[in-house]
Design a protein around this motif. Structure first.
Motif: not given
Length: 105
Positions: A25-31, A33-45
């Motif tokens: 469950v942890f790894v599935i949810l991690y993936f 969330l990772t796809t949601k925030f894949l292009n992290i550009q700023d420190i707030s993200s």
């Protein structure tokens, strides 16, 4: 001696089996969330993503703690085994954590 009898008598082994669904469950949810925030550009993200991962881990440990003491992360199992001077819990938990992660991938 049957497998279920061994499982009933060995609490560490019984708890280590709960690492499989917890890791899955942890790894599935991690993936997710990772796809949601894949292009992290700023420190707030980055901060938001870190807070979400922390909350995810905390919630999952609380949910699974009703059945067993799960760590999900191998480093936590290792640190606990160092504190107890007993590596059997680490040796039992590591394959479950690994299997849960591999199944999720």
């Amino acid at each position: 001696m049957s497998y279920f009898r061994i499982l009933k008598e060995n609490l560490t082994l019984k708890e280590s089996l709960w690492e499989i669904p917890a890791g899955f469950v942890f790894v599935i949810l991690y993936f997710l969330l990772t796809t949601k925030f894949l292009n992290i550009q700023d420190i707030s993200s980055v901060i938001l993503c870190s807070l979400l991962f922390s909350a995810l881990w905390f919630l999952e440990v609380k949910i699974f703690s009703l059945k067993a003491k799960v760590h999900i992360l191998p480093v936590l199992s290792f640190i606990e085994s160092l504190g107890e001077d007993d590596f059997t819990s680490f040796i039992y938990r590591l394959p479950g954590q690994f299997l849960g992660a591999v199944l999720a991938i």
